[in-house]
Design a protein around this motif. Structure first.
Motif, short mmCIF file in Angstrom:
data_model
loop_
_atom_site.label_atom_id
_atom_site.label_comp_id
_atom_site.label_asym_id
_atom_site.label_seq_id
_atom_site.Cartn_x
_atom_site.Cartn_y
_atom_site.Cartn_z
N MET A 56 0.85 -1.18 0.00
CA MET A 56 0.00 0.00 0.00
C MET A 56 0.89 1.24 0.00
SD MET A 56 -3.14 -1.17 0.15
CE MET A 56 -4.26 0.02 0.88
N THR A 57 0.48 2.24 -0.74
CA THR A 57 1.22 3.50 -0.78
C THR A 57 0.26 4.66 -0.56
OG1 THR A 57 2.83 4.79 -2.04
CG2 THR A 57 0.98 3.85 -3.26
N LEU A 58 0.79 5.82 -0.25
CA LEU A 58 -0.04 6.98 0.03
C LEU A 58 -0.40 7.72 -1.24
CD1 LEU A 58 1.83 8.57 3.11
CD2 LEU A 58 0.02 6.83 3.11
N SER A 59 -1.65 8.19 -1.27
CA SER A 59 -2.06 9.06 -2.36
C SER A 59 -1.41 10.43 -2.17
CB SER A 59 -3.58 9.21 -2.38
OG SER A 59 -4.00 9.95 -1.23
N GLU A 60 -1.51 11.28 -3.18
CA GLU A 60 -0.95 12.62 -3.06
C GLU A 60 -1.61 13.39 -1.92
OE1 GLU A 60 1.66 14.07 -4.52
OE2 GLU A 60 2.04 12.07 -5.34
N ARG A 61 -2.92 13.22 -1.77
CA ARG A 61 -3.62 13.90 -0.68
C ARG A 61 -3.13 13.39 0.67
NH1 ARG A 61 -8.66 16.34 0.38
NH2 ARG A 61 -8.28 17.55 2.28
N ALA A 62 -2.89 12.08 0.77
CA ALA A 62 -2.41 11.50 2.02
C ALA A 62 -1.02 12.01 2.36
CB ALA A 62 -2.41 9.98 1.92
N ARG A 63 -0.17 12.16 1.34
CA ARG A 63 1.17 12.69 1.59
C ARG A 63 1.09 14.11 2.17
NH1 ARG A 63 5.13 9.57 -0.89
NH2 ARG A 63 4.31 8.08 -2.45
N ASP A 64 0.14 14.86 1.68
CA ASP A 64 -0.05 16.21 2.20
C ASP A 64 -0.59 16.20 3.62
OD1 ASP A 64 -0.28 19.19 1.85
OD2 ASP A 64 -2.42 18.71 2.07
N LEU A 65 -1.43 15.22 3.93
CA LEU A 65 -2.05 15.15 5.26
C LEU A 65 -1.11 14.60 6.33
CD1 LEU A 65 -5.59 13.74 4.33
CD2 LEU A 65 -5.10 15.99 5.31
N ALA A 66 -0.14 13.79 5.94
CA ALA A 66 0.68 13.05 6.91
C ALA A 66 1.33 13.95 7.97
CB ALA A 66 1.73 12.21 6.19
N PRO A 67 2.07 15.02 7.59
CA PRO A 67 2.69 15.84 8.65
C PRO A 67 1.67 16.57 9.51
CG PRO A 67 3.00 16.84 6.49
CD PRO A 67 2.44 15.48 6.24
N ARG A 68 0.55 16.98 8.92
CA ARG A 68 -0.46 17.67 9.71
C ARG A 68 -1.16 16.74 10.68
NH1 ARG A 68 -4.12 20.84 5.65
NH2 ARG A 68 -3.42 19.31 4.10
#
Length: 308
Positions: free
Chosen positions: A60-72
């Motif tokens: 499983m990999t992160l979507s672009e939206r998930a990558r943006d959400l991860a640090p927040r």
């Protein structure tokens, strides 16, 4: 959007899913069942209208939206942990806390030497920062930028508490050998002397002058200074008379070879107080500080005896 419309439990699930990139591992990390974490992922996907986790091959990999959400999401979880973390007990022997005080210079003289000695024994890693009293000290206390104000008693500001440290008497101080020291000091002899006045705000008349005026007397103020502690040093080398608190006189009379006499007319004393914000009322560290300040004042609470 309103926070009330969001299930904040999902923040923890989101953080675990984005960190682990696995429903199974995220469930294990949070301590819930795999079906519960799968349900949380479905709700998160619906909320963000994004898959968040995408199957790529066998991983499983992160979507672009998930990558943006991860640090927040990580920051949000960290802040939640800080909010709900159990309060650490204050241990003065180990604490590295810094307390910020404002004080008049006479209170610094009366409190800080004994308080510093007390800290060295009981709280060797605790730090104090002390400065002069600003006009907006009450607001700084309420905002948490100050821990306490040491000074003359007065109305307690809104949102603050206060305790009495000492009741202060007023005495007259002069150099030993001053002409006025050779006879009993009367109000008339007092008024005939030249005087040094401590005037933090620049006035050259005050309560003493009003008390003298009630007896038809007037004194000459030859010199005003803005700080209490410079005044006894000036008096020690001049024929000026200083009317000051008994505790300041006690601290410096013997050291500077000064003579202390009772004030020869009725002059109301004043109180010395500690003021602190209500928000700190039950804080263990602050309670310890307040107790330490009161003990420090008690160490040297002996006013100068007239005649010294």
């Amino acid at each position: 959007m309103r926070l009330q419309s969001v299930d904040t439990h999902l923040v923890v699930a989101l953080h675990a899913l984005l960190q682990e990139k696995s429903v199974t591992r995220a469930a294990r990390r949070v301590g819930v069942t795999q079906p519960s974490m799968s349900h949380a992922l479905a709700r998160l996907r619906a909320h963000f209208e994004d898959p968040l986790l995408i199957q790529v091959g066998r991983q499983m990999t992160l979507s672009e939206r998930a990558r943006d959400l991860a640090p927040r999401a990580a920051e949000a979880v960290e802040r939640l942990e800080q909010v709900f973390r159990p309060v650490e007990r204050f241990d003065p022997r180990r604490s590295q806390r810094t307390f910020r005080l404002v004080a008049t210079d006479n209170l610094e003289l009366l409190v800080l030497p004994a308080l510093t000695a007390l800290l060295a024994v009981e709280a060797p890693r605790v730090n104090l920062r002390c400065r002069n009293i600003p006009a907006d000290f009450a607001e700084l206390l309420r905002r948490g930028e100050l821990d306490g104000k040491l000074g003359r008693g007065g109305p307690v500001p809104d949102g603050c508490r206060s305790t009495l440290l000492a009741a202060e008497e007023i005495v007259c101080v002069m150099r030993r050998g001053h002409p006025a020291s050779r006879r009993p000091l009367t109000a008339a002899r007092y008024a005939a002397c030249e005087h040094l006045m401590v005037s933090p705000h620049g006035e050259d008349h005050g309560a003493i002058d009003r008390a003298l005026a009630e007896q038809g007397l007037r004194r000459r103020v030859t010199l005003t200074v803005s700080h209490f502690l410079v005044a006894p040093f000036i008096v020690s080398g001049s024929d000026l008379l200083l009317t000051v608190s008994a505790r300041v006189a006690a601290a410096l009379a013997r050291r500077l070879d000064l003579a202390v006499r009772p004030c020869p007319f009725q002059l109301e004393g004043y109180t010395l107080t500690l003021v602190w914000p209500e928000r700190s009322e039950h804080d263990e560290g602050h309670r310890w500080l307040r107790d330490a300040i009161q003990r420090a004042v008690a160490v040297d609470s002996r006013p100068a005896s007239p005649g010294v």
